[in-house]
Design a protein around this motif. Structure first.
Motif, PDB file in Angstrom:
ATOM      1  N   PHE A 151       0.836  -1.206   0.000  1.00 15.51           N
ATOM      2  CA  PHE A 151       0.000   0.000   0.000  1.00 15.51           C
ATOM      3  C   PHE A 151       0.872   1.260   0.000  1.00 15.51           C
ATOM      4  O   PHE A 151       0.659   2.184  -0.801  1.00 15.51           O
ATOM      5  CB  PHE A 151      -0.925  -0.011   1.216  1.00 15.51           C
ATOM      6  CG  PHE A 151      -1.769   1.218   1.358  1.00 15.51           C
ATOM      7  CD1 PHE A 151      -2.807   1.486   0.473  1.00 15.51           C
ATOM      8  CD2 PHE A 151      -1.523   2.127   2.383  1.00 15.51           C
ATOM      9  CE1 PHE A 151      -3.584   2.626   0.607  1.00 15.51           C
ATOM     10  CE2 PHE A 151      -2.297   3.267   2.523  1.00 15.51           C
ATOM     11  CZ  PHE A 151      -3.331   3.511   1.635  1.00 15.51           C
ATOM     12  N   HIS A 152       1.875   1.290   0.876  1.00 22.74           N
ATOM     13  CA  HIS A 152       2.761   2.459   0.933  1.00 22.74           C
ATOM     14  C   HIS A 152       3.571   2.584  -0.358  1.00 22.74           C
ATOM     15  O   HIS A 152       3.772   3.698  -0.874  1.00 22.74           O
ATOM     16  CB  HIS A 152       3.698   2.355   2.138  1.00 22.74           C
ATOM     17  CG  HIS A 152       3.007   2.564   3.453  1.00 22.74           C
ATOM     18  ND1 HIS A 152       2.174   3.626   3.694  1.00 22.74           N
ATOM     19  CD2 HIS A 152       3.039   1.844   4.607  1.00 22.74           C
ATOM     20  CE1 HIS A 152       1.711   3.565   4.939  1.00 22.74           C
ATOM     21  NE2 HIS A 152       2.220   2.478   5.510  1.00 22.74           N
ATOM     22  N   LEU A 153       4.023   1.458  -0.877  1.00 24.93           N
ATOM     23  CA  LEU A 153       4.800   1.478  -2.110  1.00 24.93           C
ATOM     24  C   LEU A 153       3.954   1.995  -3.273  1.00 24.93           C
ATOM     25  O   LEU A 153       4.420   2.790  -4.100  1.00 24.93           O
ATOM     26  CB  LEU A 153       5.319   0.075  -2.423  1.00 24.93           C
ATOM     27  CG  LEU A 153       6.213  -0.058  -3.646  1.00 24.93           C
ATOM     28  CD1 LEU A 153       7.470   0.787  -3.488  1.00 24.93           C
ATOM     29  CD2 LEU A 153       6.576  -1.521  -3.875  1.00 24.93           C
ATOM     30  N   TRP A 154       2.719   1.555  -3.329  1.00 27.02           N
ATOM     31  CA  TRP A 154       1.791   2.005  -4.374  1.00 27.02           C
ATOM     32  C   TRP A 154       1.676   3.526  -4.375  1.00 27.02           C
ATOM     33  O   TRP A 154       1.717   4.179  -5.432  1.00 27.02           O
ATOM     34  CB  TRP A 154       0.434   1.360  -4.134  1.00 27.02           C
ATOM     35  CG  TRP A 154      -0.524   1.440  -5.273  1.00 27.02           C
ATOM     36  CD1 TRP A 154      -1.464   2.400  -5.504  1.00 27.02           C
ATOM     37  CD2 TRP A 154      -0.646   0.501  -6.354  1.00 27.02           C
ATOM     38  NE1 TRP A 154      -2.178   2.132  -6.643  1.00 27.02           N
ATOM     39  CE2 TRP A 154      -1.697   0.971  -7.183  1.00 27.02           C
ATOM     40  CE3 TRP A 154      -0.003  -0.674  -6.692  1.00 27.02           C
ATOM     41  CZ2 TRP A 154      -2.095   0.279  -8.337  1.00 27.02           C
ATOM     42  CZ3 TRP A 154      -0.390  -1.362  -7.821  1.00 27.02           C
ATOM     43  CH2 TRP A 154      -1.418  -0.872  -8.632  1.00 27.02           C
ATOM     44  N   ASN A 155       1.553   4.095  -3.193  1.00 24.61           N
ATOM     45  CA  ASN A 155       1.434   5.548  -3.080  1.00 24.61           C
ATOM     46  C   ASN A 155       2.760   6.253  -3.387  1.00 24.61           C
ATOM     47  O   ASN A 155       2.773   7.322  -4.021  1.00 24.61           O
ATOM     48  CB  ASN A 155       0.954   5.925  -1.678  1.00 24.61           C
ATOM     49  CG  ASN A 155      -0.464   5.453  -1.407  1.00 24.61           C
ATOM     50  OD1 ASN A 155      -1.272   5.339  -2.326  1.00 24.61           O
ATOM     51  ND2 ASN A 155      -0.774   5.162  -0.156  1.00 24.61           N
ATOM     52  N   LEU A 156       3.872   5.665  -2.943  1.00 24.20           N
ATOM     53  CA  LEU A 156       5.177   6.283  -3.187  1.00 24.20           C
ATOM     54  C   LEU A 156       5.504   6.365  -4.673  1.00 24.20           C
ATOM     55  O   LEU A 156       6.081   7.346  -5.131  1.00 24.20           O
ATOM     56  CB  LEU A 156       6.270   5.477  -2.478  1.00 24.20           C
ATOM     57  CG  LEU A 156       6.525   5.772  -1.001  1.00 24.20           C
ATOM     58  CD1 LEU A 156       7.551   4.797  -0.460  1.00 24.20           C
ATOM     59  CD2 LEU A 156       7.003   7.208  -0.818  1.00 24.20           C
ATOM     60  N   LEU A 160      -5.896  -0.928   0.089  1.00 26.26           N
ATOM     61  CA  LEU A 160      -5.040  -1.585  -0.894  1.00 26.26           C
ATOM     62  C   LEU A 160      -5.889  -2.315  -1.920  1.00 26.26           C
ATOM     63  O   LEU A 160      -5.635  -2.217  -3.129  1.00 26.26           O
ATOM     64  CB  LEU A 160      -4.099  -2.571  -0.195  1.00 26.26           C
ATOM     65  CG  LEU A 160      -3.219  -3.412  -1.128  1.00 26.26           C
ATOM     66  CD1 LEU A 160      -2.300  -2.534  -1.962  1.00 26.26           C
ATOM     67  CD2 LEU A 160      -2.406  -4.440  -0.321  1.00 26.26           C
ATOM     68  N   ARG A 161      -6.887  -3.016  -1.450  1.00 22.09           N
ATOM     69  CA  ARG A 161      -7.755  -3.766  -2.371  1.00 22.09           C
ATOM     70  C   ARG A 161      -8.419  -2.829  -3.377  1.00 22.09           C
ATOM     71  O   ARG A 161      -8.482  -3.126  -4.574  1.00 22.09           O
ATOM     72  CB  ARG A 161      -8.817  -4.513  -1.558  1.00 22.09           C
ATOM     73  CG  ARG A 161      -9.955  -5.121  -2.366  1.00 22.09           C
ATOM     74  CD  ARG A 161      -9.528  -6.309  -3.216  1.00 22.09           C
ATOM     75  NE  ARG A 161     -10.609  -6.731  -4.089  1.00 22.09           N
ATOM     76  CZ  ARG A 161     -11.556  -7.603  -3.747  1.00 22.09           C
ATOM     77  NH1 ARG A 161     -11.555  -8.164  -2.538  1.00 22.09           N
ATOM     78  NH2 ARG A 161     -12.503  -7.941  -4.602  1.00 22.09           N
ATOM     79  N   SER A 162      -8.896  -1.680  -2.925  1.00 21.62           N
ATOM     80  CA  SER A 162      -9.576  -0.761  -3.833  1.00 21.62           C
ATOM     81  C   SER A 162      -8.625  -0.214  -4.893  1.00 21.62           C
ATOM     82  O   SER A 162      -9.021  -0.029  -6.055  1.00 21.62           O
ATOM     83  CB  SER A 162     -10.211   0.384  -3.044  1.00 21.62           C
ATOM     84  OG  SER A 162      -9.223   1.192  -2.431  1.00 21.62           O
ATOM     85  N   ARG A 163      -7.393   0.045  -4.526  1.00 21.78           N
ATOM     86  CA  ARG A 163      -6.421   0.541  -5.502  1.00 21.78           C
ATOM     87  C   ARG A 163      -6.059  -0.530  -6.527  1.00 21.78           C
ATOM     88  O   ARG A 163      -5.988  -0.275  -7.727  1.00 21.78           O
ATOM     89  CB  ARG A 163      -5.163   1.044  -4.781  1.00 21.78           C
ATOM     90  CG  ARG A 163      -5.357   2.420  -4.134  1.00 21.78           C
ATOM     91  CD  ARG A 163      -4.297   2.695  -3.092  1.00 21.78           C
ATOM     92  NE  ARG A 163      -4.359   4.068  -2.596  1.00 21.78           N
ATOM     93  CZ  ARG A 163      -5.292   4.541  -1.776  1.00 21.78           C
ATOM     94  NH1 ARG A 163      -6.284   3.728  -1.370  1.00 21.78           N
ATOM     95  NH2 ARG A 163      -5.267   5.802  -1.370  1.00 21.78           N
TER      96      ARG A 163
END
Length: 229
Positions: free
Chosen positions: A109-114, A140-143
């Protein structure tokens, strides 16, 4: 006759772009992989079953983009910050394994945002769609559910025999086209099964000093199935 003790002398599989076998089963996924400028927000999910070629694709993509590679289970909220530099590329393999692992889910989740904040590229490989990973973290699931997906299909009539030839060649074995064609017509279209079958044929042939014939191939095919993985 006593069985001969065999050593696994398999050469590392040929894994360059030139060694990737392109057919209708993977052509569209490869085209998406080759157009990262079109990935929404620089992120792409690469989805395909065991042995479908995900790691091969990811491997030469890493080399071509000087990307950092890690496995999904290794992600944590604490280690993702150091993984991606501004504008850099990253591959996360086997992300389907993170479901139910709080640290790994938070890490992805954090990596996705970074990746978005640092204008990088993120390629995520998995055996199935995110809805099947058993994710607990709703954000995370929604992204992941809305991310672009490149799908590797099951092997077609052209891919399976070509893969069999490559798997034997990786083991420095020459097999008659008759044996390859016979197997391709009778086995399940499952590249993981193909890999295990070729390994079993190699072991049995060496241990009993038997030529690789349709009879030997048939004996081992009967013992294996996709569910044996």
């Amino acid at each position: 006759m006593a069985r001969q003790l065999t050593l696994d002398l398999t050469m590392p599989p040929a894994s360059s772009r030139d060694d990737f076998l392109i057919t209708a089963a993977n052509r569209d996924a490869l085209a998406m992989l080759d157009a990262p400028e079109q990935w929404p927000q620089g992120r792409l999910l690469l989805i395909g079953g065991a042995g479908s070629g995900k790691s091969h694709l990811a491997g030469f993509w890493v080399a071509e983009h000087d990307a950092f590679l890690c496995h999904g289970w290794a992600l944590t909220p604490e280690n993702v910050d150091e993984m991606i530099r501004p504008g850099a590329a990253l591959v996360v393999e086997d992300a389907h394994e993170i479901g139910g692992n709080p640290a790994a889910e938070q890490g992805l989740f954090h990596l996705w945002n970074l990746v978005g904040a640092r204008q990088g590229l993120l390629l995520v490989t998995a055996r199935s769609a995110p809805r099947d990973w058993g994710l607990v973290l709703p954000d995370l699931r929604s992204r992941l559910d809305t991310a672009a997906q490149a799908i590797l299909g099951p092997p077609d009539d052209a891919l399976l025999p070509a893969v069999l030839v490559k798997l034997f060649a990786d083991r420095q074995i020459q097999v008659s086209p008759e044996v390859v064609d016979w197997l391709a017509l009778r086995m399940e279209r499952d590249l993981d099964l193909a890999r295990r079958l070729v390994a079993a044929i190699d072991r049995e042939s060496l241990a009993d000093r038997r030529a690789i014939t349709r009879r030997l191939a048939a004996e081992l095919l009967d013992k294996l199935s996709p569910a044996d993985a």
